[in-house]
Every structure is written in structure tokens, then in C-alpha cells.
Design a protein around this motif. Structure first.
Motif, mmCIF file in Angstrom:
data_model
loop_
_atom_site.group_PDB
_atom_site.id
_atom_site.type_symbol
_atom_site.label_atom_id
_atom_site.label_comp_id
_atom_site.label_asym_id
_atom_site.label_seq_id
_atom_site.Cartn_x
_atom_site.Cartn_y
_atom_site.Cartn_z
ATOM 1 N N SER A 74 0.835 -1.210 0.000
ATOM 2 C CA SER A 74 0.000 0.000 0.000
ATOM 3 C C SER A 74 0.863 1.250 0.000
ATOM 4 N N ALA A 75 1.899 1.251 0.837
ATOM 5 C CA ALA A 75 2.795 2.408 0.914
ATOM 6 C C ALA A 75 3.516 2.628 -0.408
ATOM 7 N N ALA A 76 3.924 1.547 -1.060
ATOM 8 C CA ALA A 76 4.632 1.673 -2.339
ATOM 9 C C ALA A 76 3.727 2.242 -3.433
ATOM 10 N N LEU A 77 2.426 2.070 -3.272
ATOM 11 C CA LEU A 77 1.469 2.538 -4.278
ATOM 12 C C LEU A 77 0.830 3.881 -3.925
ATOM 13 N N LYS A 78 1.230 4.482 -2.796
ATOM 14 C CA LYS A 78 0.656 5.773 -2.379
ATOM 15 C C LYS A 78 0.753 6.770 -3.527
ATOM 16 N N GLY A 79 -0.324 7.473 -3.762
ATOM 17 C CA GLY A 79 -0.341 8.489 -4.804
ATOM 18 C C GLY A 79 -0.708 7.963 -6.184
ATOM 19 N N SER A 80 -0.811 6.658 -6.325
ATOM 20 C CA SER A 80 -1.170 6.077 -7.616
ATOM 21 C C SER A 80 -2.678 6.204 -7.831
ATOM 22 N N PRO A 81 -3.112 6.760 -8.972
ATOM 23 C CA PRO A 81 -4.559 6.861 -9.241
ATOM 24 C C PRO A 81 -5.239 5.493 -9.268
ATOM 25 N N GLU A 82 -4.525 4.488 -9.766
ATOM 26 C CA GLU A 82 -5.092 3.138 -9.794
ATOM 27 C C GLU A 82 -5.311 2.633 -8.372
ATOM 28 N N MET A 83 -4.345 2.911 -7.489
ATOM 29 C CA MET A 83 -4.470 2.463 -6.105
ATOM 30 C C MET A 83 -5.621 3.168 -5.413
#
Length: 164
Positions: free
Chosen positions: A66-75
């Protein structure tokens, strides 16, 4: 890693697929725990809390992904989807113990999930114990059900809410 990227397209694609897989395990664990729960709002709330925090501590990789994907629109889109799914799971389990309308109960479950995330953060930072986290979340769940039931069990005329 090129083979993995060939299959998932990009690093975020790989991480999103991993996040979905971990989340499916999390929801399955909560669903199994709820099947074994004794009847009653207190017990169902305790089981939800225990399963939620067990997954949060037993699957630290979920937080890392989750932290690695922070800021991702898909996430962000997936987070909304997952919140909806968890809220529905909780609302379905709690509906027999609530006098709230299903949509009102679902909204409270969304709020409780926000509280659960904050409590999980406290747990992960070592500022509380697992038992304290479960108790706090279960109390929030039951407290929300009780508050709704008290309002819903008002005068029989039930003219829609205002009150004296």
C-alpha cells in the motif's frame, strides 16, 4: 524481474495485483471468522476487530505494498473499491443487530473502517496492544449500533426524526 513485468505490464501493475491478492486473503479470513462467531452484536464486533487486526499484523506486506502505491490513481480507485467491499461485509454481519437502515449502517461501517486504519497505525507503531486495538474497535462498532438503535426505538409514532 522482466518476466514479472511482462505479465503485469509495469511495476505498479505488479504491485496492484499483489495488493488485490493480499486483500482477498484478508477478506477471506474475516469472512471465515464471522462464520464461526456466536450470535450477538458484541461477539460479531469482537470477531471483526480480531480478524481485522490479525490480518494487519500477520500480513505486514499489505501495508508495504500500500505504501509503495501511495499516490497512484489506480491504487486510489482500488482503495475505494475495497472500502466498499469491507463496508458491505461488515454491514451484512451487523444488520441483524442494528435498528439502522441498511444504508445508514453501511455508512457507519465506512467510518469504522477509517477508525480501524488509525488504530492499526497505532498498533504498528507499538503504541497499543492487539487486545486493546480489538477492544477499541469492537466498542466503536457496538457504540454505533447502540446509538442508532436508541434513536430508532423512539416513540411509536416515528414521524421521521426530530425529537423533543
Amino acid at each position: 524481474m522482466p518476466i514479472a513485468y511482462d505479465h503485469f505490464g509495469t511495476r505498479p501493475g505488479l504491485l496492484l495485483a499483489l495488493h488485490r491478492r493480499l486483500d482477498e486473503r484478508h477478506r477471506a479470513a474475516i469472512t471465515r471468522a464471522l462464520r464461526g462467531a456466536a450470535p450477538g452484536a458484541d461477539e460479531v464486533a469482537r470477531v471483526i476487530g480480531a480478524a481485522y487486526f490479525a490480518c494487519a499484523t500477520d500480513m505486514p506486506e499489505l501495508n508495504a505494498v500500500s505504501a509503495a502505491l501511495k499516490g497512484s490513481p489506480e491504487m486510489e480507485a482500488i482503495q475505494h473499491e475495497l472500502t466498499d467491499s469491507y463496508a458491505e461485509l461488515m454491514a451484512t454481519a451487523l444488520l441483524p443487530y442494528s435498528g439502522l437502515a441498511p444504508q445508514a449502517l453501511r455508512l457507519r461501517c465506512v467510518g469504522v473502517l477509517g477508525a480501524a486504519e488509525a488504530i492499526a497505525d497505532e498498533l504498528n507503531r507499538g503504541r497499543t496492544t492487539g487486545g486493546e486495538a480489538v477492544t477499541a474497535l469492537a466498542d466503536l462498532i457496538v457504540g454505533g449500533l447502540d446509538a442508532g438503535a436508541e434513536r430508532d426505538e423512539g416513540p411509536a409514532s416515528s414521524s421521521g426524526g426530530g425529537g423533543e
